[in-house]
Design a protein around this motif. Structure first.
Motif, mmCIF file in Angstrom:
data_model
loop_
_atom_site.group_PDB
_atom_site.id
_atom_site.type_symbol
_atom_site.label_atom_id
_atom_site.label_comp_id
_atom_site.label_asym_id
_atom_site.label_seq_id
_atom_site.Cartn_x
_atom_site.Cartn_y
_atom_site.Cartn_z
ATOM 1 N N ILE A 51 0.842 -1.200 0.000
ATOM 2 C CA ILE A 51 0.000 0.000 0.000
ATOM 3 C C ILE A 51 0.882 1.257 0.000
ATOM 4 O O ILE A 51 0.653 2.205 -0.761
ATOM 5 C CB ILE A 51 -0.946 -0.005 1.215
ATOM 6 C CG1 ILE A 51 -2.052 -1.051 1.010
ATOM 7 C CG2 ILE A 51 -1.563 1.374 1.449
ATOM 8 C CD1 ILE A 51 -2.938 -1.261 2.216
ATOM 9 N N ALA A 52 1.898 1.269 0.862
ATOM 10 C CA ALA A 52 2.795 2.420 0.934
ATOM 11 C C ALA A 52 3.537 2.615 -0.389
ATOM 12 O O ALA A 52 3.714 3.748 -0.857
ATOM 13 C CB ALA A 52 3.791 2.240 2.079
ATOM 14 N N PRO A 58 8.608 6.467 -0.003
ATOM 15 C CA PRO A 58 9.949 5.876 -0.076
ATOM 16 C C PRO A 58 10.067 4.641 0.817
ATOM 17 O O PRO A 58 10.455 4.725 1.995
ATOM 18 C CB PRO A 58 10.859 7.011 0.411
ATOM 19 C CG PRO A 58 9.987 7.820 1.323
ATOM 20 C CD PRO A 58 8.600 7.739 0.746
ATOM 21 N N VAL A 59 9.708 3.498 0.276
ATOM 22 C CA VAL A 59 9.746 2.217 0.984
ATOM 23 C C VAL A 59 10.407 1.187 0.073
ATOM 24 O O VAL A 59 10.449 1.359 -1.146
ATOM 25 C CB VAL A 59 8.322 1.740 1.361
ATOM 26 C CG1 VAL A 59 7.631 2.762 2.238
ATOM 27 C CG2 VAL A 59 7.477 1.442 0.128
ATOM 28 N N LEU A 167 -2.877 7.902 7.006
ATOM 29 C CA LEU A 167 -1.932 6.785 7.008
ATOM 30 C C LEU A 167 -0.862 7.014 8.063
ATOM 31 O O LEU A 167 -0.255 8.087 8.124
ATOM 32 C CB LEU A 167 -1.285 6.660 5.624
ATOM 33 C CG LEU A 167 -0.169 5.614 5.471
ATOM 34 C CD1 LEU A 167 -0.700 4.213 5.743
ATOM 35 C CD2 LEU A 167 0.431 5.687 4.052
ATOM 36 N N CYS A 168 -0.637 6.014 8.910
ATOM 37 C CA CYS A 168 0.381 6.095 9.957
ATOM 38 C C CYS A 168 1.272 4.861 9.903
ATOM 39 O O CYS A 168 0.807 3.757 9.610
ATOM 40 C CB CYS A 168 -0.274 6.205 11.340
ATOM 41 S SG CYS A 168 -1.252 7.711 11.557
ATOM 42 N N HIS A 169 2.551 5.041 10.214
ATOM 43 C CA HIS A 169 3.510 3.954 10.110
ATOM 44 C C HIS A 169 3.443 3.013 11.307
ATOM 45 O O HIS A 169 3.473 1.791 11.157
ATOM 46 C CB HIS A 169 4.927 4.518 9.978
ATOM 47 C CG HIS A 169 5.992 3.487 9.894
ATOM 48 N ND1 HIS A 169 6.671 3.003 11.008
ATOM 49 C CD2 HIS A 169 6.506 2.800 8.831
ATOM 50 C CE1 HIS A 169 7.542 2.092 10.633
ATOM 51 N NE2 HIS A 169 7.478 1.951 9.321
ATOM 52 N N ILE A 186 11.838 4.258 4.625
ATOM 53 C CA ILE A 186 11.337 3.716 5.885
ATOM 54 C C ILE A 186 10.845 2.282 5.687
ATOM 55 O O ILE A 186 10.110 1.987 4.743
ATOM 56 C CB ILE A 186 10.239 4.618 6.490
ATOM 57 C CG1 ILE A 186 9.835 4.128 7.881
ATOM 58 C CG2 ILE A 186 9.040 4.768 5.570
ATOM 59 C CD1 ILE A 186 9.086 5.163 8.704
ATOM 60 N N ILE A 187 11.284 1.394 6.564
ATOM 61 C CA ILE A 187 10.972 -0.023 6.468
ATOM 62 C C ILE A 187 10.056 -0.449 7.620
ATOM 63 O O ILE A 187 9.694 0.366 8.456
ATOM 64 C CB ILE A 187 12.260 -0.876 6.472
ATOM 65 C CG1 ILE A 187 13.018 -0.704 7.808
ATOM 66 C CG2 ILE A 187 13.156 -0.491 5.301
ATOM 67 C CD1 ILE A 187 14.200 -1.649 7.974
#
Length: 288
Positions: A51-52, A58-59, A167-169, A186-187
């Motif tokens: 989704i990200a 940037p994933v 959206l939140c990580h 970000i992973i």
């Protein structure tokens, strides 16, 4: 199965829930679940990262879900570069060797860049993700470090907070943000959800303020973090407020529920959990 095992390279990382190995060639890695991690959790991380990726964030590109010698795994694009935590450790080593003062580096743990990255994530809304608030409540109820009355009080406080749909990580710690050239990637999207950006910001503040560094790190690194904890938080919040209008006043009310949620995490020490419990009880007593 033999072909799958043959694709497995050297181990390059490890967390509380999985081990990371080279995969096939220099462009991929595989994250293999530990016994405490279910297939469902890996599928969730793969789905959230996809989704990200589709949002243009940037994933690492998610590649596939597979099984290797009885272990579930997820294959990702390999990101070359140091994490914020690795950069922080390297900086403290350089400062120690050159006898410079810690305070000479304004943004010692790249807090400003982290704020920009989180703002970029929070600019999206994807309704197909789990509900952040329900996830937080479930984690609070799972914790063994608070009384039932304290859990109910924290959840009641959480229910009074405004509800958003962004959206939140879910785990924006300095080890999950890597530098690829000038770009931050970000992973670890396992805890991604739809909800309030303030929860991500509170999670970050808690990590910087209360994190207990591993004993194998140098005294210089520990001292550097201790000297810059609150200044790093100020840099982080100032930058995020500049971008979004959300400042510390809006985030502060999320500190207690996010600290209570963090008590359910496997990857933090009992010492750190003790600090969080003290902060939660102090805040609850103050509000009564």
């Amino acid at each position: 199965m033999c072909d799958m095992i043959g694709k497995l390279g050297k181990k390059i990382g490890e967390g509380g829930c999985a081990e990371v190995f080279e995969w096939e060639d220099d462009n991929k890695v595989i994250k293999l679940a530990k016994p405490n991690t279910s297939v469902t959790a890996l599928r969730r991380e793969f789905h959230h990262c996809q989704i990200a990726w589709d949002c243009g964030l940037p994933v690492p590109k998610p590649v596939e879900l597979i099984n290797v010698d009885g272990r579930s795994g997820v294959v990702f694009e390999r990101i070359y570069g140091e994490s914020i935590m690795e950069r922080f450790i390297n900086r403290t080593t350089e400062v120690a060797e050159s006898n410079e003062l810690t305070q000479k580096i304004e943004d010692y743990i790249d807090a400003k860049m982290t704020a920009r990255l989180l703002f970029q994530i929070h600019s999206h809304s994807v309704l197909s993700l789990p509900c952040q608030r329900e996830n937080i409540k479930n984690d609070i109820l799972y914790s063994q470090h608070l009384t039932e009355h304290e859990k109910k009080s924290v959840i009641h406080h959480l229910d009074q907070l405004p509800l958003k749909q962004q959206l939140c990580h879910g785990d924006p710690n300095p080890g999950n943000i890597l530098f690829r050239g000038d770009e931050a990637v970000i992973i670890d999207w396992n805890n991604a959800s739809i909800g309030n950006p303030e929860a991500d910001l509170a999670e970050y503040i808690i990590m910087i303020r209360y994190a207990i560094l591993p004993p194998n790190l140098s005294k210089h690194t520990k001292n550097a973090l201790d000297k810059t904890r609150e200044s790093s938080i100020r840099v982080f919040i100032d930058e995020y407020e500049r971008l979004s209008g959300i400042g510390y006043a809006e985030v502060e009310s999320w500190i207690v529920p996010m600290a209570a949620r963090k008590l359910a995490a496997d990857g933090i020490t009992e010492e750190e959990k003790s600090l969080l419990v003290t902060e939660i009880r102090r805040s609850l007593n103050k509000s009564m």
